[in-house]
Design a protein around this motif. Sequence first.
Motif: not given
Length: 515
Positions: A1-12, A380-391
């Motif tokens: 599990m990458t750093f980006e995935i951990i950050i996004v999951l914790l943020a969500l 902001c929902a559009f940006a969060i959706s993009k972050a879920m894809e990017n990470s």
Amino acid sequence: MTFEIIIVLLALIGMLAALIMDKMRPGMILFSVVVLFLCTGILSPKEMLEGFSNKGMITVALLFLVSEGIRQSGALTQLIKKLLPQERTSVFKAQVRILPSIAFISAFLNNTPVVVIFAPIIKRWANYVKLPATYFLIPLSYVTILGGICTLIGTSTNLVVHSMMIDAGLRGFSMFELGKVGIFVAIAGILYLFLFSKRLLPADRPDKATDDEENVDNGLHPVEAVIGPRFPGINKRISDFDFERHYGAKIKELRRSGRTYTSFGDISFREGDTLIVMADDSFIKTWGESSVFIMLANGKEYEPAGKKKRWFALTLLFIMIAGATIGELPAVQEMLPPGIKLDMFFFVSVTTVIMAWTKIFPPQKYTKYISWDILITISCAFAISKAMENSGVADLLAGYIIDLSHSHGPYILLAAIFIITNIFTELITNNAAAALSFPLALSLSQQLEVDPMPFFVIICMAASASFSTPIGYQTNLIVQGIGNYKFTDFVRIGLPLNIITFLISVFLIPQIWPF
């Protein structure tokens, strides 16, 4: 599990907790998460800001103004008065007469002004014909939701999903495409309300303040005021907030979740609370167009606008809907010069400008009629959706869901997407729920190599099906206060409606949009 995935999951997880605990307005919570993703490099500045210039988000903003124009024209007030029986009648006959019409109206207008206009009128009418108002107010909120799922513009959630599809390089929804399944859900839901609302909803809970004749003196009378998102006393104790100095009115009661408080003690204000205040005639004139209160009602009739203004506003609405529908036809699109697209954005923009210049709504106050927090939440929902894809979070979660439902096929995954989205929409907001579910649905369809359209349609159905709690949808909050409902009243009548929506959606959607 990458750093980006951990950050996004914790943020969500943190975002969901903050939304459920109501720590801030949803827009600010989502914006905080987006800034975190910007700081960690998961989102670029361009990706962070794309949602704020999204055509779907701006369309939602303009639809607020169109709905306000229809509201101020008086067309809805006159319509509901004609629909309501003026003689003694039964609950069933009255519901048959009014609920389908309200569902139809809400398919083309924002739900909140429809409920704000109709709720006090229906409550006053119910008292006049000696029927419990509680048999009509929750059904009023529910049919506006049911009507909204039938068209592209019926609810902001549909426009959010539509815009995300276009951003992903896919074909969006046409004006009435969602109605292929939405109409069946709406009909089933309305029939359910006809048959069971009287059995499942409580009889009237009397209004203490409005029945107290001693309070009506010195030119003061009771006013029902539903607290809106911009009320400055939210989360402050009533004893610490000088309501009378701020608004020139005195609080007599506070209603929340079916309970009525007359001794306030350590009670704090919350969004959606209904206050019964003693005020003079200037109170509604001063605060009626403010977002401090979602709804104000004092049981009095108001003079409607002129007939010409009403018909002009309705004509503009009809042209907007018809124009956007016809403009989507391939034959029409081929006839247009390059650069011109007669879509909903085009027609809602034109309609808004005409309404402003003809003063159907006061153009000097246009910013007051837009729910900015909803727009920020959507952006902001559009940006969060993009972050879920990017990470890679979307692909990771989609893989887990596929593994859990291995060998059961897309139908089980469709059901899983509905349940996940519906839980989110009951606990947080419908737009945020759709934003979280969209990248998950897109990744599922890509990994299974199936058409994503069934997953996107079911997100629209599930995100709007907020029947089981009063907190998931603003119209539910409004009728909770004015009807003095308890939280359990929504669970009792709303949960079966969630199940009906689930069963019809999971069965019908694959028949209409094959995998």
